[in-house]
Write an enzyme that holds these catalytic residues in place. Structure first.
Site, short mmCIF file in Angstrom:
data_model
loop_
_atom_site.label_atom_id
_atom_site.label_comp_id
_atom_site.label_asym_id
_atom_site.label_seq_id
_atom_site.Cartn_x
_atom_site.Cartn_y
_atom_site.Cartn_z
N TYR A 22 0.64 -1.31 -0.16
CA TYR A 22 0.16 -0.27 -0.15
C TYR A 22 0.90 1.34 -0.10
CZ TYR A 22 -3.99 -3.10 1.37
OH TYR A 22 -4.73 -4.04 1.19
N PRO A 41 -15.75 -4.91 1.72
CA PRO A 41 -17.11 -5.34 1.81
C PRO A 41 -18.45 -4.53 1.37
CG PRO A 41 -16.40 -4.53 3.80
CD PRO A 41 -15.19 -4.20 2.81
N ALA A 95 -17.85 -3.36 -1.89
CA ALA A 95 -17.51 -3.16 -3.16
C ALA A 95 -17.04 -1.88 -3.71
CB ALA A 95 -18.70 -3.50 -4.07
N LEU A 130 -19.65 0.99 -4.03
CA LEU A 130 -20.61 0.83 -5.07
C LEU A 130 -21.92 0.07 -4.43
CD1 LEU A 130 -18.89 -1.09 -7.74
CD2 LEU A 130 -19.70 1.23 -7.93
N LEU A 131 -21.67 -0.62 -2.97
CA LEU A 131 -23.02 -0.82 -2.26
C LEU A 131 -23.35 0.28 -1.16
CD1 LEU A 131 -22.39 -4.53 -2.01
CD2 LEU A 131 -23.49 -3.42 -3.78
N GLY A 147 -24.82 2.90 -1.49
CA GLY A 147 -26.26 3.98 -1.78
C GLY A 147 -25.83 5.24 -2.60
N LYS A 148 -24.53 5.61 -2.60
CA LYS A 148 -24.09 6.81 -3.15
C LYS A 148 -24.32 6.82 -4.56
CE LYS A 148 -21.61 8.03 0.65
NZ LYS A 148 -20.09 8.34 1.28
#
Length: 348
Positions: free
Chosen positions: A61, A214, A216, A219-220, A222-223
Site C-alpha cells: 500500500y 465489503p 465493493a 458501490l453498495l 447507496g451513493k
C-alpha cells in the site's frame, strides 16, 4: 462491538477491522485515497475508541507508506489490545527476488514491515496472493521461522482459490508447519463467488474469514445509483476498477433493495450491506475503510445492526449467484446428506 474467534485459533478480533489502503496515497493507491499522518491519527483513535482491535495494512500500500503512517501514528506504542495485520507477496522493488513468497522475499519483507510499523511483532501476517512458482513447503517454512523468531504470531492467506487453500492446509498438516488461521477474501452481496468453495472450506476447516472491500469499493454504499453520474471523490471516478462488475443491472437491483431496507430502518445502505455479511457463515471480521471520519463512523455503526429474517431473505434473493456444477447436481442427488459446509451454498 462484538468480538469473534478468528478461525481455529484463540485470537479474538472485532467484527470490524480498520482498513488503511487510503493511507499515504502513493502511486496507483492515490485513486483510493491520500490520508495523511494527522488524519490517520484521528481515524485510528476513532476506530480504537469504537472497540475495533485490528488494523489491517499491506507492505504494497503506497509502497510502504501506509505502514509507515501507522507506525508514526501509534508512536511505537499500541493502545490497549490493538492488533496489526499486514501482507507480503506483491512486488516491492525492481530485482528478480523483490516479489513472491520465497523464503528470501518473505523474511526480508517481514523485517521491513516491522521497521516501518515501529513494532516488534506482527499479529497476523497474510500472504497477499498465490505464488505458483514457490513451493508451499518453502513459504510455510519461512513463516515457521518468523513465528519461532517472535516476529509474527499468526499466518493467513489472501485471494487464494479453493484448491490453493486446501493444498496449503494439507502441506501444513503433513509437514507440521504453521497453519493458516484466516483467509482475507473479497465477498459482498454483489460478489458471492466465495460461497462456491472458499466459505465451505472456511466452515469445514476452521479458517476464519476476513472480508476486504465489503461494500465493493463503495458501490453498495447507496451513493451510486442506477442511471446517475458517479459521485465526485469516489475511487470509481478516479479510475479504480476493482472489483469488476460483470452484470450492472444486477448490481443496481441489489442497491435498490439495500436502499429500501436502509430507508425503512433509518440507516445507510452501506450499513445494511455490512450487516448482511456479518450474518454469513465463518465471517469473523470486515475490513472497513474510508476517506474521512464520516465514512468510518457510518461503517462502524453497522456493528450494531441486526437484520430480520425477512430482510436477509430479500437480500439473498436479489443477489443469489447461479447454481453452477456440481452444486446443481448435488441439489438433486445429495441434498439429504448435506453437512454444515454444504449448506453455505445458496441453492435457492
Amino acid at each position: 462491538m462484538e468480538y469473534r474467534t478468528l478461525g481455529r485459533s484463540g485470537l479474538k478480533v472485532s467484527t470490524l477491522t480498520m482498513g488503511t489502503m487510503t493511507f499515504g496515497g502513493g502511486g496507483p493507491f492515490a485513486k483510493v485515497g491520500n490520508t495523511d499522518l494527522a488524519e490517520a491519527r484521528r481515524l485510528i483513535d476513532l476506530c480504537v475508541d469504537s472497540g475495533i482491535n485490528l488494523i489491517d495494512t499491506a507492505n504494497v500500500y503506497s509502497r510502504g507508506t501506509s505502514e509507515e503512517i501507522i507506525g508514526e501514528a501509534l508512536g511505537g506504542k499500541r493502545p490497549g489490545d490493538v492488533l496489526i495485520a499486514t501482507k507480503a507477496r506483491m512486488r516491492m522493488g525492481d530485482g528478480p527476488n523483490d516479489e513472491g513468497l520465497s523464503r528470501y522475499h518473505l523474511i526480508r519483507q517481514c523485517e521491513d514491515s516491522l521497521r516501518r510499523l515501529k513494532t516488534d511483532v506482527i499479529d497476523i501476517y497474510l500472504m497477499h496472493a498465490w505464488d505458483g512458482t514457490t513451493p508451499l513447503e518453502e513459504t510455510l517454512g519461512a513463516l515457521d521461522t518468523l513465528i519461532q523468531q517472535g516476529k509474527i504470531r499468526y499466518a493467513g492467506c489472501s485471494n487464494y482459490s479453493g484448491w490453493h487453500l486446501m493444498k496449503a492446509l494439507g502441506v501444513s498438516e503433513r509437514q507440521g508447519l504453521p497453519r493458516f488461521i484466516t483467509q482475507q477474501i473479497h465477498y459482498t452481496l454483489e460478489a458471492r463467488e466465495a460461497e462456491y468453495e472458499l466459505l465451505p472450506i472456511a466452515v469445514d476447516q476452521g479458517v476464519g474469514v476476513m472480508v476486504w472491500s465489503p461494500i465493493a469499493g463503495g458501490l453498495l454504499s447507496g451513493k451510486h445509483r442506477r442511471n446517475q453520474a458517479t459521485p465526485e471523490g469516489t475511487r470509481q471516478l478516479a479510475g479504480w476498477t476493482e472489483p469488476p462488475i460483470r452484470d450492472e443491472n444486477r448490481l443496481w437491483n441489489i442497491v435498490d433493495v439495500l436502499v429500501e431496507i436502509g430507508e425503512a430502518r433509518g440507516v445507510s445502505a452501506a450499513q445494511v450491506a455490512l450487516a448482511w455479511l456479518l450474518g454469513r457463515p465463518a465471517v469473523a471480521t470486515l475490513v472497513i475503510g474510508g476517506r474521512n471520519e464520516a465514512q468510518f463512523r457510518d461503517n462502524i455503526a453497522a456493528a450494531e445492526l441486526k437484520l430480520t429474517a425477512e430482510e436477509r431473505a430479500r437480500l439473498d434473493r436479489v443477489s443469489r449467484p447461479p447454481v453452477i456444477y456440481p452444486y446443481w447436481h448435488q441439489a438433486f442427488t445429495a441434498n439429504r446428506r448435506f453437512g454444515e459446509a454444504d449448506l453455505v451454498i445458496d441453492r435457492g
